[in-house]
Design a protein around this motif. Structure first.
Motif, mmCIF file in Angstrom:
data_model
loop_
_atom_site.group_PDB
_atom_site.id
_atom_site.type_symbol
_atom_site.label_atom_id
_atom_site.label_comp_id
_atom_site.label_asym_id
_atom_site.label_seq_id
_atom_site.Cartn_x
_atom_site.Cartn_y
_atom_site.Cartn_z
ATOM 1 N N LEU A 93 -0.533 64.393 68.761
ATOM 2 C CA LEU A 93 -1.487 63.937 69.775
ATOM 3 C C LEU A 93 -0.985 62.678 70.484
ATOM 4 O O LEU A 93 -1.140 62.543 71.707
ATOM 5 C CB LEU A 93 -2.860 63.685 69.146
ATOM 6 C CG LEU A 93 -3.590 64.937 68.646
ATOM 7 C CD1 LEU A 93 -4.897 64.544 67.955
ATOM 8 C CD2 LEU A 93 -3.848 65.909 69.779
ATOM 9 N N GLY A 94 -0.381 61.775 69.728
ATOM 10 C CA GLY A 94 0.125 60.547 70.329
ATOM 11 C C GLY A 94 1.255 60.792 71.320
ATOM 12 O O GLY A 94 1.240 60.264 72.434
ATOM 13 N N THR A 96 2.050 63.655 72.793
ATOM 14 C CA THR A 96 1.576 64.475 73.910
ATOM 15 C C THR A 96 0.759 63.632 74.885
ATOM 16 O O THR A 96 0.953 63.707 76.102
ATOM 17 C CB THR A 96 0.736 65.668 73.401
ATOM 18 O OG1 THR A 96 1.533 66.440 72.490
ATOM 19 C CG2 THR A 96 0.300 66.550 74.544
ATOM 20 N N SER A 97 -0.138 62.803 74.356
ATOM 21 C CA SER A 97 -0.939 61.916 75.220
ATOM 22 C C SER A 97 -0.037 60.944 75.961
ATOM 23 O O SER A 97 -0.209 60.720 77.170
ATOM 24 C CB SER A 97 -1.960 61.136 74.391
ATOM 25 O OG SER A 97 -2.826 62.008 73.735
ATOM 26 N N GLY A 98 0.908 60.362 75.246
ATOM 27 C CA GLY A 98 1.843 59.436 75.882
ATOM 28 C C GLY A 98 2.637 60.101 76.990
ATOM 29 O O GLY A 98 2.833 59.519 78.069
ATOM 30 N N LEU A 100 1.713 62.747 78.762
ATOM 31 C CA LEU A 100 0.815 63.031 79.886
ATOM 32 C C LEU A 100 0.509 61.771 80.688
ATOM 33 O O LEU A 100 0.505 61.790 81.922
ATOM 34 C CB LEU A 100 -0.464 63.690 79.387
ATOM 35 C CG LEU A 100 -0.293 65.093 78.788
ATOM 36 C CD1 LEU A 100 -1.600 65.589 78.187
ATOM 37 C CD2 LEU A 100 0.240 66.071 79.819
ATOM 38 N N VAL A 101 0.254 60.663 79.990
ATOM 39 C CA VAL A 101 -0.020 59.399 80.687
ATOM 40 C C VAL A 101 1.232 58.951 81.458
ATOM 41 O O VAL A 101 1.141 58.540 82.625
ATOM 42 C CB VAL A 101 -0.483 58.309 79.696
ATOM 43 C CG1 VAL A 101 -0.493 56.934 80.345
ATOM 44 C CG2 VAL A 101 -1.855 58.655 79.141
#
Length: 186
Positions: A93-94, A96-98, A100-101
């Protein structure tokens, strides 16, 4: 595509720690960040990945990026983080979120400031960050008896030499490629 790539990278990273001692993986991960920095200086392009499939724009981009990202710096960095933190869901999650951001910021910056910030500056800034993380990671994980001034100075000199060679070889290869394209044009 990003979710699947990052999940595969996290699972691979967690599996590696079952086979190889964590300290070796941490040293390899830190060294890989230095290589990512050198790779960034070399430059990266999509070479036909976006034209391999004839689907809707969404699926074309999703599949193209899935294959383009396999084994890329982001996925390899995800493997390195997974070996360090040993948490499949958290790292997945970290990262993938990073990603995307970072992509969203990259798109916004590219649209708004891309014409004002030279690509060369962005490339060097990213490379220095990668190399910096790698050097700090090696400093934290290598045995202390290897961390003498001559070894550290020699290693930093080697990194500078490699960066110089990568940049100059990339420029030379682009010039050769451009000359070949000019000669082949009718």
């Amino acid at each position: 595509a990003t979710l699947v790539n990052h999940l595969l990278a996290v699972v691979a990273g967690n599996y590696l720690t079952c086979l190889i001692p964590l300290s070796y993986i941490q040293i390899a991960a830190a060294a890989s960040f230095i290589l990512f920095g050198l790779w960034t200086l070399r430059g990266d392009t999509l070479e036909g990945e976006d034209k391999r499939f004839n689907f809707s724009p969404f699926w074309t981009v999703a599949v193209a990026f899935f294959f383009a990202e396999m084994g890329d710096k982001t996925q390899l960095a995800t493997v390195a983080l997974a070996t360090q933190y040993q948490s499949i869901v958290g790292v997945w999650l970290g990262t993938t979120s990073g990603m995307l951001v970072a992509d969203a910021i990259g798109i916004i910056v590219g649209i708004v400031l891309g014409k004002r910030i030279p690509e060369r500056f962005i490339k060097w800034f990213a490379a220095i960050i990668f190399i910096g993380f790698g050097v700090v990671g090696l400093y934290q994980t290598l045995p202390k008896y290897l961390l003498t001034f001559p070894i550290i100075a020699g290693f930093l000199g080697l990194i500078a030499l490699l960066a110089f060679l990568v940049v100059h070889l990339s420029v030379a290869l682009k010039k050769i490629e451009n000359n070949e394209n000019i000669e082949l044009a009718p």
